[in-house]
Design an enzyme around this catalytic site. Structure first.
Site, PDB file in Angstrom:
ATOM      1  N   HIS A  49       0.844  -1.198   0.000  1.00 34.40           N
ATOM      2  CA  HIS A  49       0.000   0.000   0.000  1.00 34.40           C
ATOM      3  C   HIS A  49       0.878   1.246   0.000  1.00 34.40           C
ATOM      4  O   HIS A  49       2.026   1.202   0.449  1.00 34.40           O
ATOM      5  CB  HIS A  49      -0.897   0.051   1.248  1.00 34.40           C
ATOM      6  CG  HIS A  49      -1.994  -0.959   1.257  1.00 34.40           C
ATOM      7  ND1 HIS A  49      -1.835  -2.210   1.790  1.00 34.40           N
ATOM      8  CD2 HIS A  49      -3.268  -0.892   0.819  1.00 34.40           C
ATOM      9  CE1 HIS A  49      -2.971  -2.892   1.671  1.00 34.40           C
ATOM     10  NE2 HIS A  49      -3.851  -2.108   1.088  1.00 34.40           N
ATOM     11  N   HIS A 132       5.961   6.220  -1.056  1.00 30.98           N
ATOM     12  CA  HIS A 132       6.708   5.009  -1.377  1.00 30.98           C
ATOM     13  C   HIS A 132       5.849   3.793  -1.077  1.00 30.98           C
ATOM     14  O   HIS A 132       4.787   3.904  -0.462  1.00 30.98           O
ATOM     15  CB  HIS A 132       8.005   4.930  -0.554  1.00 30.98           C
ATOM     16  CG  HIS A 132       7.767   4.707   0.911  1.00 30.98           C
ATOM     17  ND1 HIS A 132       7.437   5.731   1.779  1.00 30.98           N
ATOM     18  CD2 HIS A 132       7.778   3.573   1.663  1.00 30.98           C
ATOM     19  CE1 HIS A 132       7.271   5.238   2.991  1.00 30.98           C
ATOM     20  NE2 HIS A 132       7.461   3.924   2.951  1.00 30.98           N
TER      21      HIS A 132
END
Length: 205
Positions: A49, A132
């Site tokens: 995620h 990220h």
């Protein structure tokens, strides 16, 4: 404990999730690293995620007010065009791939989500957003594998994809021993304006 019973506490975060084709593309690029660095603690692909707001461990009572608030907020935002690109690490311990695409609106969405969480009376430790996707963590006696694996991703550029939903994610803390896994508590589609991103004609008013 019944699988449908909410644990008393869980780690909770609000996130975006890459589609399966983007995950598969990255997983193929990681195949050499999986073989070369087996001692890394690789995250499950299902747990990949892009975190917008990490709320930490919270009682399950925070979930109902978040559900309603996040549903409204998702409807007010259009989708984003994002991609996965390159690799890097934090302190030689955490391996990540970077996020490319509509980063300005990604930061605006994250700021909006964090404001909303605070408005629900939920306290959490805020960190600057460095978009990220976390891939792996090193063990305490291994300070080499993560930088090497990051270097192997330098040339990786994934295709662009559209963020379909805003996700509220929770861990399985409170469900007994074993590794921590994450699952969607709920996810909400972004607003109708997302259709224009694909070149479709806007909906009739």
């Amino acid at each position: 404990m019944d699988d449908h019973t909410e644990p008393p506490t869980r780690r909770v975060f609000v996130a975006l999730a890459p589609p399966d084709e983007a995950k598969d593309e990255l997983a193929r690029a990681l195949e050499p690293a999986y073989v070369r660095y087996p001692r890394l603690r690789w995250n499950r692909i299902e747990d990949w995620h892009i975190t917008l707001a990490f709320l930490g461990e919270q009682p399950s009572t925070v979930v109902p007010p978040l559900r309603a608030a996040l549903a409204d907020r998702a409807a007010s935002h259009p989708a984003l065009r994002l991609g996965l690109r390159g690799g890097g690490h934090f302190d030689q311990r955490l391996l990540w791939t970077g996020i490319d695409g509509d980063l300005e609106r990604l930061h605006l969405l994250a700021a909006d989500v964090r404001d909303l969480v605070r408005s629900c009376g939920i306290a959490f430790r805020e960190r600057p957003l460095h978009p990220h996707l976390t891939l792996a963590r090193s063990r305490r006696d291994d300070a080499v594998s993560v930088p090497l694996a990051a270097a192997g991703l330098t040339g990786f550029t994934g295709g662009l994809w559209r963020t379909e939903r805003l996700h509220l994610v929770g861990s399985n803390i409170g469900r007994g021993p074993g590794p921590i896994h994450y699952r969607d508590i709920e996810a909400w589609r972004f607003g109708a304006a997302v259709r224009a991103l694909d070149g479709d004609a806007p909906a009739e008013p």
